[in-house]
Design a protein around this motif. Structure first.
Motif, PDB file in Angstrom:
ATOM      1  N   ARG A  36      39.867  52.366  39.939  1.00  0.00           N
ATOM      2  CA  ARG A  36      41.188  51.739  39.989  1.00  0.00           C
ATOM      3  C   ARG A  36      42.282  52.476  40.176  1.00  0.00           C
ATOM      4  N   LEU A 101      45.525  44.841  41.912  1.00  0.00           N
ATOM      5  CA  LEU A 101      45.089  45.840  40.950  1.00  0.00           C
ATOM      6  C   LEU A 101      45.633  46.261  39.511  1.00  0.00           C
ATOM      7  N   HIS A 102      46.895  45.921  39.714  1.00  0.00           N
ATOM      8  CA  HIS A 102      47.654  46.136  38.311  1.00  0.00           C
ATOM      9  C   HIS A 102      47.213  45.107  37.388  1.00  0.00           C
ATOM     10  N   LYS A 104      44.245  43.106  37.248  1.00  0.00           N
ATOM     11  CA  LYS A 104      43.308  43.013  37.240  1.00  0.00           C
ATOM     12  C   LYS A 104      42.841  41.572  37.738  1.00  0.00           C
ATOM     13  N   HIS A 105      43.227  40.930  38.770  1.00  0.00           N
ATOM     14  CA  HIS A 105      43.119  39.807  38.980  1.00  0.00           C
ATOM     15  C   HIS A 105      42.196  39.675  40.068  1.00  0.00           C
ATOM     16  N   LEU A 106      41.056  39.059  40.004  1.00  0.00           N
ATOM     17  CA  LEU A 106      40.098  39.001  40.592  1.00  0.00           C
ATOM     18  C   LEU A 106      40.085  38.209  42.060  1.00  0.00           C
ATOM     19  N   MET A 159      35.168  47.637  42.995  1.00  0.00           N
ATOM     20  CA  MET A 159      36.185  47.357  41.997  1.00  0.00           C
ATOM     21  C   MET A 159      35.928  45.671  41.482  1.00  0.00           C
ATOM     22  N   THR A 163      35.110  44.647  37.917  1.00  0.00           N
ATOM     23  CA  THR A 163      35.883  43.859  37.060  1.00  0.00           C
ATOM     24  C   THR A 163      35.128  42.744  36.516  1.00  0.00           C
ATOM     25  N   ASP A 166      32.990  44.006  33.587  1.00  0.00           N
ATOM     26  CA  ASP A 166      33.627  44.356  32.471  1.00  0.00           C
ATOM     27  C   ASP A 166      34.200  42.862  31.831  1.00  0.00           C
ATOM     28  N   ASP A 167      34.406  41.863  32.422  1.00  0.00           N
ATOM     29  CA  ASP A 167      34.945  40.617  31.580  1.00  0.00           C
ATOM     30  C   ASP A 167      33.802  39.908  31.273  1.00  0.00           C
TER      31      ASP A 167
END
Length: 175
Positions: A36, A101-102, A104-106, A159, A163, A166-167
């Motif tokens: 990231r 990226l800041h 974490k918006h898929l 990424m 993400t 991780d969600d």
């Protein structure tokens, strides 16, 4: 036999493609930075680079239009305008990538991924169309840019997968 046929018809295109292609999942950017943070650094660097290149091309276009000395330079004008349009679009979507990226918006990451894939394909086809006029140095730059784009696509894909993974994992603390 009907069950097998129903199972194959129920697959989406994405499932069919993913069953044939194995995309590597990268865990580091440039083999040393965390994914990231490396992508964020890369996006800021690309944002600055595209701003500088757009400015230089804009100044060059205004020089060509004002001087009108050489007919060959004027024939470059449509290609330069296409390049600037592409750079402005990349600039805007790089800002979208930075925000994604800041935060974490898929969905924004996927938007940039699809944009990058489409831009790479269009850029490669465009490069092949004007390949006759290109020199060896320009051909090297075209292939280098294509390789960088493929690497960025792999990083963004990694990424997105990270993400999503991780969600789905939740941590509970036992008292």
């Amino acid at each position: 036999m009907d069950v097998k046929m129903a199972a194959t018809m129920g697959k989406t295109i994405k499932d069919k493609i993913s069953s044939y292609i194995d995309v590597p999942i990268l865990t580091r950017c440039c083999f040393c930075f965390p994914l990231r943070k490396g992508l964020i650094t890369f996006a800021y660097g690309y944002l600055i680079l595209s701003l500088v290149v757009t400015s230089v091309l804009s100044i060059y276009i205004s020089y060509i239009r004002n001087s009108q000395k050489d007919i060959e330079d004027i024939s470059e004008l449509p290609n330069l305008i296409v390049d600037i349009t592409e750079l402005v679009l990349e600039f805007v979507l790089t800002i979208v990538l930075i925000v994604a990226l800041h935060m974490k918006h898929l969905m924004l990451m996927k938007l940039y991924l699809y944009f990058q894939i489409a831009l790479s394909i269009i850029g490669f086809i465009y490069s092949l169309a004007v390949l006759i006029k290109e020199t060896g140095d320009e051909l090297f730059l075209i292939l280098f840019e294509l390789m960088i784009n493929v690497y960025v696509i792999l990083l963004i894909w990694s990424m997105i997968v990270k993400t999503q993974r991780d969600d789905t994992v939740t941590y509970t603390r036992e008292a």
